[in-house]
Design an enzyme around this catalytic site. Structure first.
Site, PDB file in Angstrom:
ATOM      1  N   LYS A   1      -3.843  -9.765   5.323  1.00  0.00           N
ATOM      2  CA  LYS A   1      -3.169  -9.429   3.853  1.00  0.00           C
ATOM      3  C   LYS A   1      -2.066  -8.823   3.397  1.00  0.00           C
ATOM      4  CE  LYS A   1      -8.078  -9.252   2.094  1.00  0.00           C
ATOM      5  NZ  LYS A   1      -9.447  -9.090   1.577  1.00  0.00           N
ATOM      6  N   HIS A   2      -1.393  -8.704   4.140  1.00  0.00           N
ATOM      7  CA  HIS A   2       0.203  -7.794   4.522  1.00  0.00           C
ATOM      8  C   HIS A   2      -0.050  -6.361   3.452  1.00  0.00           C
ATOM      9  CE1 HIS A   2       0.201 -12.291   5.388  1.00  0.00           C
ATOM     10  NE2 HIS A   2      -0.270 -12.515   4.539  1.00  0.00           N
ATOM     11  N   CYS A   3      -0.219  -5.762   3.571  1.00  0.00           N
ATOM     12  CA  CYS A   3      -0.828  -4.138   3.077  1.00  0.00           C
ATOM     13  C   CYS A   3      -1.048  -4.575   1.989  1.00  0.00           C
ATOM     14  CB  CYS A   3      -0.155  -3.492   3.666  1.00  0.00           C
ATOM     15  SG  CYS A   3       0.021  -3.078   5.251  1.00  0.00           S
ATOM     16  N   ALA A   4      -1.004  -5.219   0.824  1.00  0.00           N
ATOM     17  CA  ALA A   4      -0.874  -5.826  -0.541  1.00  0.00           C
ATOM     18  C   ALA A   4      -2.837  -6.412  -0.928  1.00  0.00           C
ATOM     19  CB  ALA A   4       0.380  -6.589  -1.106  1.00  0.00           C
TER      20      ALA A   4
ATOM     21  N   HIS B   1       1.170  -1.179   0.086  1.00  0.00           N
ATOM     22  CA  HIS B   1      -0.088   0.107  -0.307  1.00  0.00           C
ATOM     23  C   HIS B   1       0.921   1.420  -0.180  1.00  0.00           C
ATOM     24  CE1 HIS B   1      -3.802  -2.570   2.083  1.00  0.00           C
ATOM     25  NE2 HIS B   1      -3.154  -2.370   0.191  1.00  0.00           N
TER      26      HIS B   1
END
Ligand SMILES: Cc1ncc(COP(=O)(O)O)c(C=O)c1O
Length: 399
Positions: free
Chosen positions: A357-360, A117
């Site tokens: 979601k690991h900033c993705a 992000h």
């Protein structure tokens, strides 16, 4: 052989298995002691004092930039700007583009669908503020950049391509030289190296980019320092999005001039302690045998992890099965469990992983996965850590 003994956190938490290094890395004694030594012996402000400790601090700040230049193969340390982290670095860049009116409505920025992000939102802000277009390049089923899709989307309107070097979800290394080969002179090429710098040799000349950034805490420095590198011509062309303190040259009651590079992009008092921590982190990498050693440890562990993963029928792995194109990050999708639940079970056993979601988020939407369990290792992990992880996973029902 693992370098666990160099990291005091494991002495103080003997049962800790740290598998969250993509999020942040642990610090070796060499860095911790280096910070302590600086604060006890040389701490001062820089760019201002004539006295000894001010001069020593100045030298350390300079040395810190010199080692970054050496690792990234940059010839001019004035092109290196220290920020707080990667997110701050890219925001400083995009907001300076806006202030300098570098982009206009309908200009296009190309990103990839795997971006963190941090390399999406600043561009979406410019979309809101200026009316630029932001378009995403797909990746192939092998998690590689889809070059055919790139060719289709790379039209005359594209002014900037901004891509990660390594995905923080899949661990895939993108072949960025391919992008450089395809791009026009008038397109700026920005690279997010947050996940490559900790694992591999990164050479800005080889990638042939115009801008590159990474964050210190993912490469064993303290949190609070990021690196933004720009080509000098571009730096000279742009006006910083904000300026005060040391970033200022002359001031009268109704006017001011900006100071020279790189200071005009480093407003206020720099955090020399963080710069020292970055210096120590890279000196530590030199002392262990550079990236050759890191790759050697990672390859060995990767092999072992994959061996242990065999036979788990309800776990999908988000990766390309090409070991040479990836770093040590595994995203596991469990068909029967939410990753949060597994992360909680692992945490009870002293195993630190990352869920969700690991900033993705766009990547997960594209592939239709709800979430994943990210297991990311570094030079302090061991096969015993992997065994401990799989002991827990084996005891989950239907895994
Ligand atoms: C690829 C990538 N880019 C940018 C960032 C943001 O780093 P920071 O939070 O240090 O700004 C991260 C952090 O996970 C990342 O993995």
């Amino acid at each position: 052989m693992s370098l666990k003994k160099d990291f005091p956190i494991f002495k103080n938490n003997p049962d800790l298995v740290f598998f969250d290094s993509t999020s942040t890395t642990q610090k070796p004694s060499f860095v911790i002691d280096g910070i302590k030594h600086y604060l006890e012996n040389d701490y001062s402000n820089i760019h201002r004092g004539m006295y000894d400790i001010a001069q020593n601090s100045e030298k350390l700040y300079k040395k810190s930039k010199e080692i970054i230049a050496k690792f990234l193969w940059i010839s001019d340390t004035k092109e290196i700007i220290y920020t707080y982290n990667s997110t701050y670095a890219i925001n400083l860049f995009t907001s300076s583009l806006a202030r300098s009116k570098y982009l206009k409505a309908w200009d296009k920025v190309l990103l990839s669908i795997v971006e963190h992000h941090a390399n999406i939102v600043p561009w979406l802000i410019l979309k809101e503020e200026i009316g630029i277009e932001v378009e995403f390049i797909w990746i192939t089923d092998n998690y590689d950049l889809d070059l055919a899709d790139f060719d289709e989307k790379y039209d005359d309107k594209v002014k900037i391509i901004s891509l990660t070097n390594v995905s923080n979800v899949t661990g895939q290394i993108f072949n960025l030289s391919e992008i450089w080969r395809r791009k026009r002179e008038d397109t700026l090429f920005v690279v997010d190296a947050s996940q490559s710098v900790p694992h591999m040799r990164v050479d800005v000349k080889e990638i042939n980019c115009d801008v590159l950034f990474f964050t210190g805490h993912k490469v064993m420095a303290d949190s609070g320092i990021g690196v933004l590198w720009w080509k000098r011509d571009l730096l000279n062309e742009l006006t910083p999005s904000f300026s005060w303190g040391w970033a200022i040259g002359e001031v009268t009651c109704n006017s001011f001039t900006s100071s020279s590079l790189p200071d005009k992009f480093e407003p206020g008092t720099p955090n020399v302690t963080w710069a020292v921590s970055l210096l120590k982190a890279f000196q530590y990498i030199e002392s262990i045998g550079w990236f050759k050693k890191i790759e050697e440890i990672e390859d060995d562990l990767m092999e072992y992890f994959l061996e242990r993963l065999q036979g788990f029928e309800n776990i999908e792995l988000m990766w390309s099965y090409k070991k040479e194109n990836r770093v040590w990050v595994f995203s596991l999708v469990f068909n029967n469990y939410h990753s949060n639940d597994i992360a909680e079970i692992l945490a009870e056993k002293g195993i630190a992983v990352r869920a969700w979601k690991h900033c993705a988020h766009p990547l997960f939407t594209k592939f239709g996965y709800a979430n994943s369990l990210r297991v990311s290792l570094y030079i302090y992990n061991t096969k015993k850590d992997i065994d401990k992880f799989f002991d827990v996973i084996s005891n989950l029902k239907n895994s």
